[in-house]
Motif scaffolding. Structure first.
Motif, mmCIF file in Angstrom:
data_model
loop_
_atom_site.group_PDB
_atom_site.id
_atom_site.type_symbol
_atom_site.label_atom_id
_atom_site.label_comp_id
_atom_site.label_asym_id
_atom_site.label_seq_id
_atom_site.Cartn_x
_atom_site.Cartn_y
_atom_site.Cartn_z
ATOM 1 N N ARG A 148 30.900 15.239 25.730
ATOM 2 C CA ARG A 148 30.754 15.340 24.278
ATOM 3 C C ARG A 148 32.081 15.587 23.562
ATOM 4 O O ARG A 148 32.203 15.289 22.368
ATOM 5 C CB ARG A 148 29.780 16.468 23.932
ATOM 6 N N GLY A 183 37.799 7.857 26.421
ATOM 7 C CA GLY A 183 37.647 7.825 24.979
ATOM 8 C C GLY A 183 38.974 7.552 24.303
ATOM 9 O O GLY A 183 39.792 6.799 24.812
ATOM 10 N N ASN A 200 34.801 15.785 16.182
ATOM 11 C CA ASN A 200 35.743 15.478 15.104
ATOM 12 C C ASN A 200 36.913 16.464 15.153
ATOM 13 O O ASN A 200 37.278 17.083 14.148
ATOM 14 C CB ASN A 200 35.037 15.549 13.745
ATOM 15 N N PRO A 224 35.229 14.239 23.630
ATOM 16 C CA PRO A 224 35.947 13.149 22.949
ATOM 17 C C PRO A 224 35.253 12.665 21.679
ATOM 18 O O PRO A 224 35.886 11.986 20.857
ATOM 19 C CB PRO A 224 35.979 12.044 24.014
ATOM 20 N N LYS A 225 33.975 13.006 21.527
ATOM 21 C CA LYS A 225 33.226 12.567 20.344
ATOM 22 C C LYS A 225 33.259 13.600 19.217
ATOM 23 O O LYS A 225 32.717 13.353 18.137
ATOM 24 C CB LYS A 225 31.780 12.270 20.740
#
Length: 317
Positions: free
Chosen positions: A91, A112, A96, A93-94
């Motif tokens: 999670r 990523g 913000n 690399p996703k």
């Protein structure tokens, strides 16, 4: 800048590497990984990260996320997240939140789109565009002690560090070789396995010469640590080994496969040439002394910490 960092608490190369980075960067958020659920795990040394502020989470292997939800929540409060090789949680690399992965080409599979750093320029063309070379410093404040004799640190896979060649050369010359590794090595003539050395800097009291005929690889922590401890280092003449003040021995070039998505260039040392270097070591050892001291000073944490701090500020923007 509020820095978050993922660290390991074992005596692997990655564990020692994240330990030293953590000591010098002093992140505001520290996520400690506990590998005790993995088979054949090494002892987990949480005392490496004193102060009581580390958030610990167990990790069960590739494809699994952190077990402790607080780890994920705290990383979301950071301005930048730093980790070595992988983020361990799919999670991250996703998020913000800007991230930096410090990677080695021979282990790179793509993670990523964070910012990528590499410790040397070896095979950097195979890493994502914009990968920044940020040399890994030497912790010169550790209590290194140099011993006597010949020492070798084995690699985990593909005889990466030329263990068989080192053992063969020493056996044929009738000299002993102290070897160490994170796991048990097969018995080899001419090699004696060193037991648990405790902290990594204690290893170098088992020799005054590190025989490291690596078949491939970018950065080598044992080489840099051996140089800081004052050992003479012997390596295969292949990039990037020429960046260190070491004795280079020629070999036969080829390729091998790792987890990376491309063939890795290799070099198998010429055992005869290695034996010659070992036989004549007292004739040439002195030639490296000044260059070795200069390299250690130029690559210490004291010297390179500003380089790291500037690179972190750039990555957070």
């Amino acid at each position: 800048m509020r820095l978050g960092m993922i660290v390991r608490a074992d005596t692997t190369g990655l564990g020692n590497q994240t330990w030293e980075i953590w000591r010098h960067l002093k992140p505001e958020v520290t996520i400690g990984l506990d590998f005790s659920r993995l088979p054949d795990h090494l002892p987990q040394r949480r005392e490496m990260y004193p102060g009581g502020h580390t958030i610990w989470t167990t990790w069960k292997g590739v494809g699994f996320n952190f077990d402790n939800p607080q780890a994920y929540r705290m990383l979301k409060t950071c301005d930048l997240i730093f980790s070595v090789e992988t983020f361990y949680d799919l999670r991250i690399p996703k998020m913000n939140v800007p991230g930096v992965l410090y990677v080695n080409p021979e282990l790179f599979r793509g993670y990523g789109s964070p910012t990528y750093w590499a410790p040397t320029d070896w095979l950097i063309d195979h890493l994502p565009d914009g990968t920044r070379v940020v040399p890994f410093p030497v912790a010169t404040d550790r209590m290194y002690q140099k011993g006597t004799g010949f020492l070798h640190v084995a690699g985990r896979t593909h005889d990466r560090n030329g263990t068989r060649a080192a053992a063969t050369a020493c056996h044929q010359l009738g000299i002993g070789l102290n070897t160490t590794h994170q796991i048990s090595l097969p018995s080899m003539q001419g090699a004696r396995q060193v037991g648990d050395v405790g902290d990594y800097w204690d290893l170098y009291q088992h020799g005054d010469t590190l025989i490291m005929p690596r078949r491939y690889g970018g950065m080598s922590l044992p080489v840099q640590e051996a140089l800081a401890a004052g050992l003479t280092v012997i390596m295969t003449d292949i990039a990037p080994n020429r960046r260190w003040p070491v004795k280079l021995i020629p070999g036969t070039h080829g390729t091998t496969k790792t987890v990376a998505r491309f063939a890795i260039p290799t070099c198998n040392v010429h055992v005869g040439e290695l034996k010659t270097a070992l036989r004549t070591i007292d004739d040439w050892r002195w030639e490296l002394v000044d260059a070795q001291a200069e390299w250690v000073a130029a690559n210490s944490w004291d010297t390179l910490l500003p380089v790291w701090q500037e690179a972190l500020e750039d990555a957070a923007q």
